[in-house]
Design a protein around this motif. Structure first.
Motif, mmCIF file in Angstrom:
data_model
loop_
_atom_site.group_PDB
_atom_site.id
_atom_site.type_symbol
_atom_site.label_atom_id
_atom_site.label_comp_id
_atom_site.label_asym_id
_atom_site.label_seq_id
_atom_site.Cartn_x
_atom_site.Cartn_y
_atom_site.Cartn_z
ATOM 1 N N MET A 1 -84.715 59.588 2.939
ATOM 2 C CA MET A 1 -85.590 60.753 3.005
ATOM 3 C C MET A 1 -86.701 60.524 4.031
ATOM 4 O O MET A 1 -87.048 61.416 4.814
ATOM 5 C CB MET A 1 -86.199 61.032 1.627
ATOM 6 N N TYR A 2 -87.250 59.305 4.033
ATOM 7 C CA TYR A 2 -88.302 58.978 4.990
ATOM 8 C C TYR A 2 -87.765 59.065 6.416
ATOM 9 O O TYR A 2 -88.421 59.622 7.307
ATOM 10 C CB TYR A 2 -88.832 57.578 4.698
ATOM 11 N N ALA A 3 -86.559 58.528 6.621
ATOM 12 C CA ALA A 3 -85.945 58.590 7.946
ATOM 13 C C ALA A 3 -85.675 60.031 8.355
ATOM 14 O O ALA A 3 -85.828 60.400 9.528
ATOM 15 C CB ALA A 3 -84.639 57.788 7.947
ATOM 16 N N ARG A 4 -85.289 60.840 7.396
ATOM 17 C CA ARG A 4 -85.010 62.257 7.666
ATOM 18 C C ARG A 4 -86.269 62.978 8.150
ATOM 19 O O ARG A 4 -86.235 63.729 9.126
ATOM 20 C CB ARG A 4 -84.492 62.898 6.391
ATOM 21 N N TYR A 5 -87.384 62.723 7.493
ATOM 22 C CA TYR A 5 -88.639 63.357 7.904
ATOM 23 C C TYR A 5 -89.134 62.805 9.228
ATOM 24 O O TYR A 5 -89.735 63.536 10.027
ATOM 25 C CB TYR A 5 -89.695 63.191 6.816
ATOM 26 N N LYS A 6 -88.892 61.532 9.489
ATOM 27 C CA LYS A 6 -89.253 60.966 10.788
ATOM 28 C C LYS A 6 -88.443 61.626 11.892
ATOM 29 O O LYS A 6 -88.966 61.924 12.979
ATOM 30 C CB LYS A 6 -89.020 59.453 10.802
ATOM 31 N N ALA A 7 -87.146 61.854 11.634
ATOM 32 C CA ALA A 7 -86.282 62.485 12.631
ATOM 33 C C ALA A 7 -86.727 63.915 12.934
ATOM 34 O O ALA A 7 -86.531 64.407 14.041
ATOM 35 C CB ALA A 7 -84.836 62.481 12.135
ATOM 36 N N MET A 8 -87.343 64.560 11.939
ATOM 37 C CA MET A 8 -87.837 65.923 12.144
ATOM 38 C C MET A 8 -89.243 65.940 12.736
ATOM 39 O O MET A 8 -89.829 66.997 12.937
ATOM 40 C CB MET A 8 -87.813 66.698 10.819
ATOM 41 N N GLY A 9 -89.802 64.747 13.001
ATOM 42 C CA GLY A 9 -91.122 64.667 13.599
ATOM 43 C C GLY A 9 -92.248 65.032 12.661
ATOM 44 O O GLY A 9 -93.313 65.470 13.108
ATOM 45 N N LEU A 10 -92.041 64.829 11.357
ATOM 46 C CA LEU A 10 -93.043 65.238 10.373
ATOM 47 C C LEU A 10 -93.833 64.067 9.796
ATOM 48 O O LEU A 10 -94.617 64.250 8.874
ATOM 49 C CB LEU A 10 -92.360 66.004 9.226
#
Length: 230
Positions: free
Chosen positions: A195-204
């Motif tokens: 989940m953390y990686a997912r939000y990082k990928a979205m620039g959030l």
């Protein structure tokens, strides 16, 4: 040919001695290290040295919805309302663990298991505290009263639909559903690494930006201090 064997669970070679190395653990204690959990001395004083249960009395909030104000028209009696209270009960979780090593283990194998225990016991109990915390969180979330405060977007079966995917609004609505108007006061968030990686990928995730600002400020202060000393 060298003869090898084991003693007390430790491999040894009587002809070639090598020091034992400590395998580095893969767990982390970032939740505890965040400082979100602190000891409450009031509770500890109530528990005392030998107890494990504390009771904390408190006043019930004065609520205008449940106890509305009266009309001050000169005719209505201003009858006082009773102030009520309630209590919370908490239990102290106490854990213990012991380790042992056979006599002469160090002399025969080169291993020093008790020194390893001494160096590892603090980290071990941090693991235990983290597991206890997660178990407590799971217990709270399983209560019937929490059902309307949990966001579950997992797919029961089949391929996930758009509604089952994490996007830039998922966390926002999950926070609101969890604690409503108090969502802005949320002080700690822990996520699965995906989940953390997912939000990082979205620039959030702006952690790195904040960290860079802090490092720049520290470097600027150090340079300024160095210049002043000259």
């Amino acid at each position: 040919m060298a003869m090898t064997g084991t003693f007390g669970g430790f491999v040894f070679d009587p002809e070639v001695f090598s020091e034992y190395m400590a395998e580095q653990p893969t767990w982390n204690d970032r939740i505890l290290a965040s400082g979100i959990l602190v000891q409450d001395n009031t509770i500890m004083d109530l528990i005392g040295d030998k107890g494990n249960v504390a009771t904390l009395p408190f006043y019930v909030p004065i609520d205008a919805e449940e106890d509305p104000a009266l009309n001050n028209d000169g005719e209505t009696d201003n009858t006082p309302s009773e102030i009520s209270g309630s209590k919370q009960t908490c239990m102290l979780i106490q854990r213990m663990k012991a380790w042992k090593a056979q006599d002469f283990t160090k002399e025969l194998t080169g291993a020093d298991p008790m020194t390893h225990v001494a160096n590892s016991v603090s980290g071990y109990y941090r693991q235990v505290r983290a597991k206890d915390l997660m178990a407590t969180v799971d217990a709270v979330l399983s209560l019937d009263g929490m059902a309307n405060h949990i966001t579950d977007i997992s797919a029961a079966e089949g391929d996930p639909a758009e509604a089952n995917k994490v996007d830039e609004t998922t966390l926002i609505y999950a926070q609101q559903k969890a604690i409503g108007d108090s969502a802005e006061n949320m002080g700690l968030l822990f996520l699965h690494s995906y989940m953390y990686a997912r939000y990082k990928a979205m620039g959030l995730v702006d952690y790195n930006k904040i960290l860079c600002r802090m490092l720049w400020l520290v470097m600027w202060k150090c340079r300024r201090s160095e210049a002043s000393s000259r």
